[in-house]
Every structure is written in structure tokens, then in C-alpha cells.
Design a protein around this motif. Structure first.
Motif, PDB file in Angstrom:
ATOM      1  N   GLY A  75       1.167  -1.666  -0.129  1.00 46.66           N
ATOM      2  CA  GLY A  75      -0.187   0.159   0.034  1.00 46.66           C
ATOM      3  C   GLY A  75       0.761   1.250  -0.200  1.00 46.66           C
ATOM      4  O   GLY A  75       0.493   2.421  -0.424  1.00 46.66           O
ATOM      5  N   TYR A  99      -2.538   6.676   8.052  1.00 45.41           N
ATOM      6  CA  TYR A  99      -1.922   6.000   8.970  1.00 45.41           C
ATOM      7  C   TYR A  99      -0.071   7.082   9.034  1.00 45.41           C
ATOM      8  O   TYR A  99      -0.062   7.014   8.368  1.00 45.41           O
ATOM      9  N   GLU A 142      -8.697  10.476   3.402  1.00 46.66           N
ATOM     10  CA  GLU A 142      -7.884   8.746   4.247  1.00 46.66           C
ATOM     11  C   GLU A 142      -9.510   8.709   5.346  1.00 46.66           C
ATOM     12  O   GLU A 142      -9.508   9.349   6.569  1.00 46.66           O
ATOM     13  N   ASP A 171      -7.641   7.029   0.596  1.00 44.80           N
ATOM     14  CA  ASP A 171      -7.210   5.610   0.598  1.00 44.80           C
ATOM     15  C   ASP A 171      -8.275   4.492   1.173  1.00 44.80           C
ATOM     16  O   ASP A 171      -8.941   5.404   2.064  1.00 44.80           O
ATOM     17  N   THR A 173      -8.182   1.483   2.516  1.00 42.36           N
ATOM     18  CA  THR A 173      -8.197   0.575   3.085  1.00 42.36           C
ATOM     19  C   THR A 173      -9.011   0.103   3.722  1.00 42.36           C
ATOM     20  O   THR A 173      -9.291  -1.414   4.652  1.00 42.36           O
ATOM     21  N   SER A 193      -4.367  -0.170   0.848  1.00 44.33           N
ATOM     22  CA  SER A 193      -3.332  -1.624   0.869  1.00 44.33           C
ATOM     23  C   SER A 193      -3.964  -2.545   0.799  1.00 44.33           C
ATOM     24  O   SER A 193      -5.451  -3.457   2.075  1.00 44.33           O
ATOM     25  N   LYS A 196      -4.004  -5.365   4.030  1.00 50.08           N
ATOM     26  CA  LYS A 196      -5.803  -5.771   5.343  1.00 50.08           C
ATOM     27  C   LYS A 196      -6.586  -6.499   4.764  1.00 50.08           C
ATOM     28  O   LYS A 196      -6.603  -7.359   4.547  1.00 50.08           O
ATOM     29  N   GLY A 206       0.463  -5.916  -0.288  1.00 47.80           N
ATOM     30  CA  GLY A 206       0.249  -5.246  -1.606  1.00 47.80           C
ATOM     31  C   GLY A 206      -0.547  -4.182  -2.310  1.00 47.80           C
ATOM     32  O   GLY A 206      -0.971  -4.049  -0.352  1.00 47.80           O
TER      33      GLY A 206
HETATM   34  N1  PLP Z   1      -3.179   2.717   4.685  1.00 50.39           N
HETATM   35  C1  PLP Z   1      -3.670   2.741   5.598  1.00 50.39           C
HETATM   36  C2  PLP Z   1      -4.938   3.118   5.964  1.00 50.39           C
HETATM   37  C3  PLP Z   1      -2.770   1.793   5.852  1.00 50.39           C
HETATM   38  O1  PLP Z   1      -3.515   0.996   7.666  1.00 50.39           O
HETATM   39  C4  PLP Z   1      -2.138   1.016   5.286  1.00 50.39           C
HETATM   40  C5  PLP Z   1      -0.932   0.431   6.991  1.00 50.39           C
HETATM   41  O2  PLP Z   1      -1.343  -0.509   7.494  1.00 50.39           O
HETATM   42  C6  PLP Z   1      -1.170   1.494   4.833  1.00 50.39           C
HETATM   43  C7  PLP Z   1      -2.400   2.302   3.733  1.00 50.39           C
HETATM   44  C8  PLP Z   1       0.005   0.776   4.083  1.00 50.39           C
HETATM   45  O3  PLP Z   1       0.270  -0.390   3.963  1.00 50.39           O
HETATM   46  P1  PLP Z   1       1.779  -1.065   3.700  1.00 50.39           P
HETATM   47  O4  PLP Z   1       1.189  -1.259   4.769  1.00 50.39           O
HETATM   48  O5  PLP Z   1       0.793  -2.021   2.883  1.00 50.39           O
HETATM   49  O6  PLP Z   1       2.377  -0.460   2.569  1.00 50.39           O
END
Ligand code: PLP
Length: 376
Positions: A75, A99, A142, A171, A173, A193, A196, A206
């Protein structure tokens, strides 16, 4: 097609060579050229592309409703590529609560590339208006944010960003396209990311970028992906595509379980505050209810008694595992401030929970015994 159907079928076709229903894994790094030097199968070299990556990218574009998707090694690499595609001198407005790894990227690495980075509370409309009085190239949202679970109004921020001539990236995620589709709300790009919920089993890393348009920016990003080389390996692509097949049902269960746990914690005398957008008194609840179909499996809470009390609770759990990350089947608990390190704005009494797929009553019983005053 509906999301459940897309999740099962997008990026999937019966293998023409064997009739295999589940997708074959293509580990070959290189592909044969014809006698005239052409590439009759369309594949050249694994960094440029491979059938497993193409399948994952197709599925993610379909799930997010985008024109194209690009898979990266993590991510963080996906987010980094978006900013590498900007130009030196560009100003970017970044969500204040996000994050911490990406916050470090924005604070410590990207300014050296000539990007001007400004952190803004995107949940505060006045702060957004003020920040966008100065020209900006991109606004980075985010929501729900990690670890405070703050909610940003994607449609409103995207609208304000566009009025100021900026793109809006989100974001996604924590929500995944099952619970929230930022492109449909007006965002120009989505970043994940995949480590997760998309992978979903705690065994693959990834990242994915999905773009609304197949435009010059998309071509630039693909050039960075291929030439920069932070691509996702075929096996990781295969695993994440497999994860996507069950994503809608997992997200439903994560959300139902997290709601039960949040309601339990909100009533508990040893808990000072619960941060979960599904709770009606969460400051972002109305926006979350509008832009999400459920509230996800991530929540955090603050223990009464400060850092020591929080660490004591984390030390007493039996079913939850003390570990970072989220999105897997097993529930995790984490004292965020101590992993984020000095200078973090995360409260010292805060514990983040990744609510897994266990029975919610078992999770609640575990937290209940861990929150009790007396040691057992
Ligand atoms: N974005 C969010 C909200 C995350 O929580 C994370 C990682 O915890 C990331 C991006 C980064 O992802 P990665 O750990 O796959 O590099």
C-alpha cells in the motif's frame, strides 16, 4: 452487476488451455517472442505485466468502478507512486489523521522531491476552504482514518478540491469498495493497502491504485509502476484476487462484529471513549451513514487510567492477539502510540482493535475479562 457478483467473477475467465475454473498461477518471468520478434500472447516480461496482475487489476477496477487499476508491492508503494507522478513544486493537502507510515512518507521523504505538503483536518469544512485558497494539485483523504476513525465527507471534499483545480484521492483501505466507493462520490483516485481486507487472511502484502480515467496521469503512473519496478509478484496477485472472492461477506461479518464490540465498549465503565463511526454519537456518524453501507471492522477506544491502563488491557487479552495491522480473520489489539513513536498525536490511552471473524460474544467476553479492575 452487484458487488457480490463482481467480487466472484471480475478478472476471472476459464483458462483456455486447460479449462481450469480457478485461475492458474503464472510464475514465468519471461514470455516467448514469435519468429518476427512480436509478442503473440501480449506478455513480455513480468515487471511489465503478467496474467495474474492483469486479473487483479481488472477486478479492482471493476469493484471500485474505475477505468483502470495498478497493483504495487505494498500500500505504501502504491501511495508513493501517486506522489512520484506529481511534479516538483506541486502542493498537496493531506488528511491530518492518517496511517502513520504514510504520514512519515509525506513528512520525511516527499518534501525532498520538491512536493509541498500541508496536513489539514479534512473533517473541518472551514479548514478545507482555507487550505484550498492556495492552489493545490491533490487532496489526500483517508476515511475512516487510522487509528482515530475520523470520517471525511468524500463528496464534499472532492467537490471543493475540483473547484480549486485539485484532484481528490482517497485511501479506501479501512472501508474497501464493499462499504464505500469513493469514485462514485466524486474522487479521482482510490488507493488501497491490499495487505488488509482485500487479501483478508493476514498472509500477503500488496497495494492498488484505481483511477477514474484512463488519462495522461494513468499513463504516467503505469510508467512509474513498470519502470520503477515496485510491482506485485504473481503469487501475491493470485492470493489477493482469491481474497476478493469473499470480500463482501467478510466485510459484512467484520462490520457486524465490530458494531457489537463497539456497543459493548461504549457501555463499559473502564472505557473513556470509543471511536467507531457506527455509533450514533460518533461525530462523523451521519456522513458515514450516507457514504458507507456499513462501518467496517476497525475501531479504537481509550481506557480510563491512561497509558498504563491501556497497556494492562492489551496485556490481559487471551483471544485477541497483540499485533499490528488489520483486516485478517483473527482479531488484533494494538497500543498505537508506542508503535507510532515519539511525536505521535495518538492518545497514550488508545487501543486499536481489528475485529476479526470470530463469534462476537467470544470477543466481548475476552475484552470484558481484560478490562476488569483486578488481575486474575
Ligand atoms: N493505508 C492505510 C490506511 C494503512 O493502514 C496502511 C498500513 O497499515 C497503509 C496504507 C500502508 O500499507 P502497506 O503496509 O501495505 O504498505
Amino acid at each position: 452487476m452487484r458487488l457480490e457478483t463482481l467480487a466472484v467473477h471480475a478478472g476471472s475467465r476459464i483458462d483456455p488451455a486447460t479449462g481450469a475454473v480457478a485461475p492458474p498461477l503464472y510464475l514465468s518471468t519471461t514470455f516467448e517472442r514469435a519468429t518476427d520478434g512480436s509478442y503473440p500472447h501480449g506478455w513480455i516480461y513480468v515487471r511489465h505485466g503478467n496474467p495474474n496482475r492483469a486479473a487483479l487489476e481488472e477486478a479492482m477496477a471493476a469493484l471500485e468502478g474505475g477505468a483502470t487499476a495498478l497493483a504495487f508491492a505494498s500500500g505504501s508503494a502504491a501511495a508513493f507512486a501517486v506522489f512520484q507522478a506529481l511534479s516538483p513544486g506541486d502542493r498537496v493537502v493531506i488528511s491530518k489523521d492518517l496511517y502513520h507510515g504514510l504520514a512519515r512518507l509525506f513528512r520525511e521523504i516527499l518534501p525532498a522531491w520538491g512536493l509541498r505538503v500541508e496536513f489539514v483536518d479534512l473533517t473541518d469544512p472551514a479548514a478545507v476552504e482555507e487550505a484550498l485558497r492556495t492552489p493545490a494539485r491533490l487532496v489526500w483523504v483517508e476515511t475512516p482514518s487510522n487509528p482515530m476513525l475520523r470520517i471525511t465527507d468524500i463528496a464534499w471534499v472532492a467537490d471543493r478540491a475540483h473547484a480549486a483545480g485539485a484532484w481528490c484521492f482517497c485511501d479506501n483501505t479501512a472501508a474497501t469498495p464493499i462499504l464505500q466507493r469513493p469514485l462514485a462520490l466524486g474522487a479521482d483516485g482510490v488507493v488501497h493497502s491490499a495487505t488488509k481486507y482485500l487479501g483478508g487472511h493476514g498472509d500477503v502484502m500488496g497495494g492498488v491504485v484505481v483511477l477514474r480515467e484512463e488519462d495522461a496521469f494513468a499513463r504516467r503512473l503505469r510508467e512509474i509502476q513498470i519502470t520503477g519496478g515496485a510491482v506485485l509478484s504473481p503469487f501475491e496477485c493470485w492470493l489477493i484476487l482469491r481474497g476478493l472472492r469473499t470480500l463482501p461477506y467478510r466485510m459484512r461479518a467484520h462490520s457486524e462484529n465490530a458494531m457489537r464490540v463497539a456497543e459493548f465498549l461504549a457501555r463499559h465503565p473502564a472505557v473513556k471513549a470509543v471511536h467507531y463511526p457506527g455509533l450514533p454519537d460518533h461525530p462523523g456518524h451521519a456522513i458515514a451513514a450516507r457514504q458507507m453501507t456499513a462501518f467496517g471492522g476497525l475501531l479504537s477506544f481509550q481506557a480510563r487510567g491512561g497509558r498504563e491502563a491501556a497497556l494492562r488491557v492489551a496485556g490481559r487479552v487471551r483471544l485477541f492477539t497483540r499485533a499490528t495491522s488489520f483486516g485478517g480473520p483473527e482479531s488484533l489489539i494494538e497500543h498505537r502510540a508506542s508503535i507510532e513513536g515519539p511525536g505521535t498525536s495518538t492518545p497514550e490511552d488508545l487501543l486499536r482493535l481489528s475485529i476479526g471473524l470470530e463469534h462476537p460474544d467470544d470477543l466481548i467476553e475476552d475484552l470484558d475479562q481484560a478490562l476488569m479492575e483486578k488481575p486474575h
